[in-house]
Design a protein around this motif. Structure first.
Motif, mmCIF file in Angstrom:
data_model
loop_
_atom_site.group_PDB
_atom_site.id
_atom_site.type_symbol
_atom_site.label_atom_id
_atom_site.label_comp_id
_atom_site.label_asym_id
_atom_site.label_seq_id
_atom_site.Cartn_x
_atom_site.Cartn_y
_atom_site.Cartn_z
ATOM 1 N N ILE A 1 0.848 -1.184 0.000
ATOM 2 C CA ILE A 1 0.000 0.000 0.000
ATOM 3 C C ILE A 1 0.884 1.233 0.000
ATOM 4 N N TYR A 2 0.549 2.173 -0.884
ATOM 5 C CA TYR A 2 1.244 3.457 -0.929
ATOM 6 C C TYR A 2 0.201 4.544 -0.723
ATOM 7 N N LEU A 3 0.473 5.437 0.209
ATOM 8 C CA LEU A 3 -0.469 6.509 0.522
ATOM 9 C C LEU A 3 0.269 7.833 0.476
ATOM 10 N N SER A 4 -0.228 8.764 -0.328
ATOM 11 C CA SER A 4 0.350 10.101 -0.431
ATOM 12 C C SER A 4 -0.681 11.099 0.080
ATOM 13 N N LEU A 5 -0.272 11.946 1.003
ATOM 14 C CA LEU A 5 -1.194 12.904 1.608
ATOM 15 C C LEU A 5 -0.715 14.326 1.390
ATOM 16 N N LYS A 6 -1.644 15.199 1.056
ATOM 17 C CA LYS A 6 -1.381 16.630 0.994
ATOM 18 C C LYS A 6 -2.567 17.299 1.671
ATOM 19 N N VAL A 7 -2.319 17.912 2.824
ATOM 20 C CA VAL A 7 -3.382 18.500 3.615
ATOM 21 C C VAL A 7 -3.090 19.985 3.827
ATOM 22 N N VAL A 8 -4.091 20.809 3.596
ATOM 23 C CA VAL A 8 -3.972 22.242 3.854
ATOM 24 C C VAL A 8 -4.683 22.531 5.170
ATOM 25 N N LEU A 9 -3.945 23.121 6.109
ATOM 26 C CA LEU A 9 -4.506 23.495 7.403
ATOM 27 C C LEU A 9 -4.607 25.005 7.460
ATOM 28 N N THR A 10 -5.813 25.511 7.636
ATOM 29 C CA THR A 10 -6.015 26.948 7.760
ATOM 30 C C THR A 10 -7.416 27.190 8.307
ATOM 31 N N SER A 11 -7.702 28.434 8.605
ATOM 32 C CA SER A 11 -9.057 28.758 9.059
ATOM 33 C C SER A 11 -9.981 28.829 7.847
ATOM 34 N N ILE A 12 -11.259 28.717 8.074
ATOM 35 C CA ILE A 12 -12.232 28.787 6.978
ATOM 36 C C ILE A 12 -12.185 30.160 6.324
ATOM 37 N N GLU A 13 -12.041 31.195 7.126
ATOM 38 C CA GLU A 13 -11.976 32.549 6.592
ATOM 39 C C GLU A 13 -10.784 32.712 5.650
ATOM 40 N N THR A 14 -9.624 32.225 6.051
ATOM 41 C CA THR A 14 -8.433 32.320 5.200
ATOM 42 C C THR A 14 -8.611 31.492 3.936
ATOM 43 N N ALA A 15 -9.206 30.315 4.054
ATOM 44 C CA ALA A 15 -9.435 29.467 2.880
ATOM 45 C C ALA A 15 -10.374 30.158 1.897
ATOM 46 N N ARG A 16 -11.413 30.805 2.404
ATOM 47 C CA ARG A 16 -12.336 31.528 1.516
ATOM 48 C C ARG A 16 -11.624 32.683 0.830
ATOM 49 N N GLU A 17 -10.774 33.393 1.562
ATOM 50 C CA GLU A 17 -10.002 34.485 0.953
ATOM 51 C C GLU A 17 -9.086 33.956 -0.141
ATOM 52 N N MET A 18 -8.456 32.796 0.103
ATOM 53 C CA MET A 18 -7.573 32.205 -0.902
ATOM 54 C C MET A 18 -8.362 31.806 -2.140
ATOM 55 N N LEU A 19 -9.547 31.218 -1.940
ATOM 56 C CA LEU A 19 -10.376 30.810 -3.076
ATOM 57 C C LEU A 19 -10.849 32.024 -3.861
ATOM 58 N N ALA A 20 -11.229 33.100 -3.164
ATOM 59 C CA ALA A 20 -11.666 34.319 -3.840
ATOM 60 C C ALA A 20 -10.530 34.929 -4.633
ATOM 61 N N PHE A 21 -9.313 34.898 -4.066
ATOM 62 C CA PHE A 21 -8.145 35.430 -4.773
ATOM 63 C C PHE A 21 -7.856 34.605 -6.020
ATOM 64 N N ASP A 22 -7.950 33.267 -5.925
ATOM 65 C CA ASP A 22 -7.715 32.410 -7.081
ATOM 66 C C ASP A 22 -8.770 32.654 -8.157
ATOM 67 N N ALA A 23 -10.030 32.837 -7.756
ATOM 68 C CA ALA A 23 -11.102 33.063 -8.724
ATOM 69 C C ALA A 23 -10.892 34.391 -9.448
ATOM 70 N N GLU A 24 -10.453 35.418 -8.736
ATOM 71 C CA GLU A 24 -10.199 36.718 -9.364
ATOM 72 C C GLU A 24 -8.988 36.653 -10.271
ATOM 73 N N GLY A 25 -7.994 35.899 -9.868
ATOM 74 C CA GLY A 25 -6.757 35.810 -10.640
ATOM 75 C C GLY A 25 -6.913 35.024 -11.921
ATOM 76 N N SER A 26 -7.831 34.065 -11.953
ATOM 77 C CA SER A 26 -7.978 33.226 -13.131
ATOM 78 C C SER A 26 -8.879 33.843 -14.187
ATOM 79 N N CYS A 27 -9.628 34.898 -13.864
ATOM 80 C CA CYS A 27 -10.530 35.534 -14.852
ATOM 81 C C CYS A 27 -9.789 36.429 -15.800
#
Length: 70
Positions: free
Chosen positions: A44-70
């Motif tokens: 068995i091989y298991l690869s993990l990538k976990v992002v730890l942050t607050s919900i508020e920071t995650a929403r800000e990051m998602l909003a920034f990515d959405a604005e940047g990709s347009c």
């Protein structure tokens, strides 16, 4: 040499509250890999990538990515 080592250790000491505050405000990525083997055969091989942050920071990051990709 000891004074430099002591100065580094003192500057690197962070309380648990400070560490949690930094993780929640800026986020942290934890990456790990686990391989379970029996008799030198990888089963068995298991690869993990976990992002730890607050919900508020995650929403800000998602909003920034959405604005940047347009």
């Amino acid at each position: 040499m000891d004074s430099i080592k002591n100065a580094l250790e003192e500057s690197e000491q962070v309380s648990l509250c400070e560490a949690l505050d930094r993780v929640l405000n800026k986020g942290a990525v934890v990456i790990g890999e686990v391989t379970i083997s029996v008799a030198n055969v990888d089963l068995i091989y298991l690869s993990l990538k976990v992002v730890l942050t607050s919900i508020e920071t995650a929403r800000e990051m998602l909003a920034f990515d959405a604005e940047g990709s347009c």
